[in-house]
Design a protein around this motif. Structure first.
Motif, mmCIF file in Angstrom:
data_model
loop_
_atom_site.group_PDB
_atom_site.id
_atom_site.type_symbol
_atom_site.label_atom_id
_atom_site.label_comp_id
_atom_site.label_asym_id
_atom_site.label_seq_id
_atom_site.Cartn_x
_atom_site.Cartn_y
_atom_site.Cartn_z
ATOM 1 N N GLU A 1 0.758 -1.308 -0.238
ATOM 2 C CA GLU A 1 0.225 -0.011 -0.086
ATOM 3 C C GLU A 1 0.848 1.442 0.027
ATOM 4 O O GLU A 1 1.863 1.277 0.464
ATOM 5 C CB GLU A 1 -1.091 0.194 1.062
ATOM 6 C CG GLU A 1 -1.842 -1.063 1.468
ATOM 7 C CD GLU A 1 -2.431 -1.178 2.963
ATOM 8 O OE1 GLU A 1 -3.297 -0.608 3.231
ATOM 9 O OE2 GLU A 1 -1.847 -1.665 3.696
ATOM 10 N N PRO A 2 0.491 2.293 -0.597
ATOM 11 C CA PRO A 2 1.137 3.436 -0.783
ATOM 12 C C PRO A 2 1.034 4.371 0.952
ATOM 13 O O PRO A 2 1.928 5.064 0.967
ATOM 14 C CB PRO A 2 0.530 4.269 -1.527
ATOM 15 C CG PRO A 2 -0.745 3.899 -1.804
ATOM 16 C CD PRO A 2 -0.943 2.419 -1.522
ATOM 17 N N TYR A 3 0.231 4.062 1.672
ATOM 18 C CA TYR A 3 0.035 4.432 2.914
ATOM 19 C C TYR A 3 -0.620 3.496 3.865
ATOM 20 O O TYR A 3 -1.358 2.632 3.285
ATOM 21 C CB TYR A 3 -0.438 5.822 2.894
ATOM 22 C CG TYR A 3 -1.837 5.994 2.375
ATOM 23 C CD1 TYR A 3 -2.847 5.666 2.778
ATOM 24 C CD2 TYR A 3 -1.933 6.596 1.002
ATOM 25 C CE1 TYR A 3 -4.183 5.950 2.445
ATOM 26 C CE2 TYR A 3 -3.265 6.621 0.529
ATOM 27 C CZ TYR A 3 -4.177 6.339 1.327
ATOM 28 O OH TYR A 3 -5.386 6.511 0.602
ATOM 29 N N HIS B 1 -4.662 2.251 3.198
ATOM 30 C CA HIS B 1 -5.091 2.393 1.702
ATOM 31 C C HIS B 1 -6.190 1.299 1.462
ATOM 32 O O HIS B 1 -7.070 1.543 0.846
ATOM 33 C CB HIS B 1 -3.806 2.553 0.868
ATOM 34 C CG HIS B 1 -4.204 2.589 -0.540
ATOM 35 N ND1 HIS B 1 -4.712 1.480 -1.268
ATOM 36 C CD2 HIS B 1 -4.158 3.630 -1.440
ATOM 37 C CE1 HIS B 1 -4.929 1.924 -2.591
ATOM 38 N NE2 HIS B 1 -4.612 3.472 -2.516
ATOM 39 N N LYS C 1 -6.356 5.683 7.418
ATOM 40 C CA LYS C 1 -5.198 6.008 7.493
ATOM 41 C C LYS C 1 -4.705 6.365 9.000
ATOM 42 O O LYS C 1 -3.759 5.805 9.448
ATOM 43 C CB LYS C 1 -4.619 6.851 6.491
ATOM 44 C CG LYS C 1 -3.173 7.568 6.586
ATOM 45 C CD LYS C 1 -3.098 8.525 5.404
ATOM 46 C CE LYS C 1 -1.319 9.051 5.472
ATOM 47 N NZ LYS C 1 -0.867 9.526 6.562
ATOM 48 N N GLU D 1 -2.827 3.943 11.396
ATOM 49 C CA GLU D 1 -1.631 4.311 11.940
ATOM 50 C C GLU D 1 -1.533 4.603 13.400
ATOM 51 O O GLU D 1 -0.321 4.013 14.064
ATOM 52 C CB GLU D 1 -1.229 5.648 11.130
ATOM 53 C CG GLU D 1 -0.757 5.568 9.968
ATOM 54 C CD GLU D 1 -0.173 6.924 9.141
ATOM 55 O OE1 GLU D 1 -0.155 7.973 9.916
ATOM 56 O OE2 GLU D 1 0.157 7.170 8.200
ATOM 57 N N THR E 1 5.753 1.157 4.146
ATOM 58 C CA THR E 1 4.784 1.134 2.996
ATOM 59 C C THR E 1 5.625 1.244 1.650
ATOM 60 O O THR E 1 6.622 1.375 1.748
ATOM 61 C CB THR E 1 3.881 2.450 3.423
ATOM 62 O OG1 THR E 1 4.727 3.776 3.180
ATOM 63 C CG2 THR E 1 3.027 2.088 4.378
ATOM 64 N N ASN E 2 4.842 0.907 0.625
ATOM 65 C CA ASN E 2 5.530 0.926 -0.682
ATOM 66 C C ASN E 2 6.399 0.244 -0.947
ATOM 67 O O ASN E 2 7.634 0.272 -1.271
ATOM 68 C CB ASN E 2 5.950 2.422 -1.304
ATOM 69 C CG ASN E 2 4.989 3.335 -1.675
ATOM 70 O OD1 ASN E 2 4.044 2.949 -2.103
ATOM 71 N ND2 ASN E 2 5.125 4.700 -1.132
ATOM 72 N N THR F 1 -0.133 3.146 -8.405
ATOM 73 C CA THR F 1 0.544 3.305 -7.218
ATOM 74 C C THR F 1 2.142 2.663 -7.517
ATOM 75 O O THR F 1 2.160 1.886 -8.429
ATOM 76 C CB THR F 1 0.041 2.183 -5.935
ATOM 77 O OG1 THR F 1 -0.020 0.882 -6.379
ATOM 78 C CG2 THR F 1 -1.358 2.961 -5.696
#
Length: 430
Positions: A192-194, A197, A207, A211, A223-224, A316
């Motif tokens: 996931e990009p964050y 997501h 998010k 977190e 992430t990523n 992404t």
């Protein structure tokens, strides 16, 4: 003439489809379910099995005698190949079954082979199947006797992120109950990009919620993340930048790990040359369907659930798929049953599935639920909430769904739970 309907798959989608088709068509159709196992197992409970909060037999139902009670035929031979031009399916035992209508609800094949050292047969564990979760439970008990660092998450191309968060946080809860949490560094890695997501661009404040939860439980995250390889004692991960370059390579020590794999279509959706059946499946092997869950090339074939092709929500840095949640699957099931009835009666199919997302992620002593109506933004409802009631709702959902399978019910359980626990008054048609 009595129509022959074959349902491939006996999970949440396949069993629900068999019961809704029986209710919609009555004695006007012969229904046969084909699976590669005689057992239904309730996949959302696999994280509980992995931390030994459930036994495998708690979430399994033997299907041959169960389906027989409701006039549904069953084969556990599995499907070897679909021959759509001939309206036939070759089974794993060498026999062939013909059909007037085919409903594909197989779920996915787990693409462990796409990463070096990845998968239960190598250096990582899984909760995607009850057998994998059972194997992980044995590893979990041994690990707790000699704890160390853990890596949990979802790899590149994954589309099912909720169970990864669930397992990381159930594990945290169980470790605290055992009073050994201080001896287990946990790293959550995700494509996931964050955080939060979920393959959906986030839902409500997932998010911020997730977190905060990870931070509060002392769980670090990356992430990523692209998993490059898994070794016996570590996971090698490249953190990808927005331009596609490698920002940093992480070598994460690991005494135990569990990562959700990418999915692809099952073998019966590929031809003898190993290519997806043209017109039936996309290059990844997922079933192509229109808004009526009907295949455009072969209109007597319908698709339900995780095996259905849905394009990614957005581009992404690391590939991320779109989840097919239980509510969406139940909605697809209803659309397929009603559309097959319409076609049998000489009318055009008109029912469209409501692609909404309702998800319950249990963390043992807490949890997060979210509702996305529709699943992809912009949305009419975009909500996420946290509390112990999510744990209770997940338990209730397990109870009701297992009862549904045993009793041959066609009721939409996700909608029932959403209305009872989440206060949702209407899901379909939003």
């Amino acid at each position: 003439m009595r129509k022959k309907i074959v349902v491939l798959g006996a999970g949440i989608g396949g069993t629900s489809a068999a019961y809704e088709l029986r209710e919609a068509l009555g004695a006007d159709a012969g229904i046969t379910v084909v699976s590669d196992t005689p057992w239904f197992h309730f996949v959302p409970s696999n994280p509980w099995v992995a931390v030994m909060w459930r036994k495998p037999e708690d979430i399994k139902i033997h299907l041959p005698e169960t389906f027989a009670k409701f006039g549904i035929s069953f084969s556990s031979a599995g499907a070897r190949r679909i021959r759509p031009a001939e309206n036939a399916v070759d089974l794993g035992d060498g026999t062939t079954i013909g059909y007037d209508y085919l409903v594909i609800a197989t779920g996915p094949e787990l693409a462990f082979d796409e990463i070096e050292g990845f998968g239960p047969a190598k250096h990582s564990s899984s909760i995607c199947h009850v057998d994998h979760a059972t194997d992980l439970a044995r590893k979990w008990e041994a690990f707790c006797g000699d704890p160390g660092p853990v890596v949990v998450g979802a790899v590149q191309g994954a589309s099912c992120f909720g169970p990864a968060y669930e397992f990381a946080l159930l594990m945290n809860t169980d470790l605290r109950k055992r009073h050994i949490r201080d001896r287990v560094p946990i790293t959550f890695i995700t494509s996931e990009p964050y955080i939060g997501h979920l393959g959906l661009g986030g839902v409500g404040d997932t998010k911020g919620l997730l977190e905060s939860i990870l931070r509060d439980r002392d769980i670090k995250w990356i992430t990523n993340a692209r998993v490059d390889r898994v070794e016996a004692d570590k996971v090698v991960v490249s953190e990808i930048a927005g331009d596609g370059g490698v920002r940093k390579v992480h070598e994460l020590p690991s005494r135990l790990n569990m990562m959700i794999p990418a999915f692809r279509g099952v073998r019966c959706l590929f031809d003898e040359d190993g290519k997806p059946i043209e017109g039936l499946a996309n290059p990844r092997g997922f079933v192509l369907v229109d808004r009526h869950q009907q295949n455009p090339r072969y209109p007597n074939i319908y698709g339900i659930g995780v095996c259905v092709a849905i394009p990614p929500f957005e581009s992404t840095p690391v590939p991320v798929g779109v989840p097919k949640t239980g509510y969406m699957i139940e909605s697809m099931v209803t659309a397929v049953a009603e559309n097959i009835r319409e076609v049998i009666n000489g009318r055009e199919p008109k029912k469209e599935a409501t692609w909404n997302a309702v998800c319950l992620a249990d963390f043992g002593n807490d949890g997060v639920a979210f509702i996305a109506l529709p699943q992809i933004p912009p949305r009419n409802v975009n909500w996420a909430g946290q509390g112990y009631w999510v744990h209770l709702a997940k338990i209730a959902f397990e109870k009701y769904f297992l009862r549904k399978v045993r009793k041959g019910k066609s009721e939409p359980i996700y909608e029932r739970i959403a209305m009872r626990f989440l206060g949702v008054k209407k899901l379909r048609g939003e």
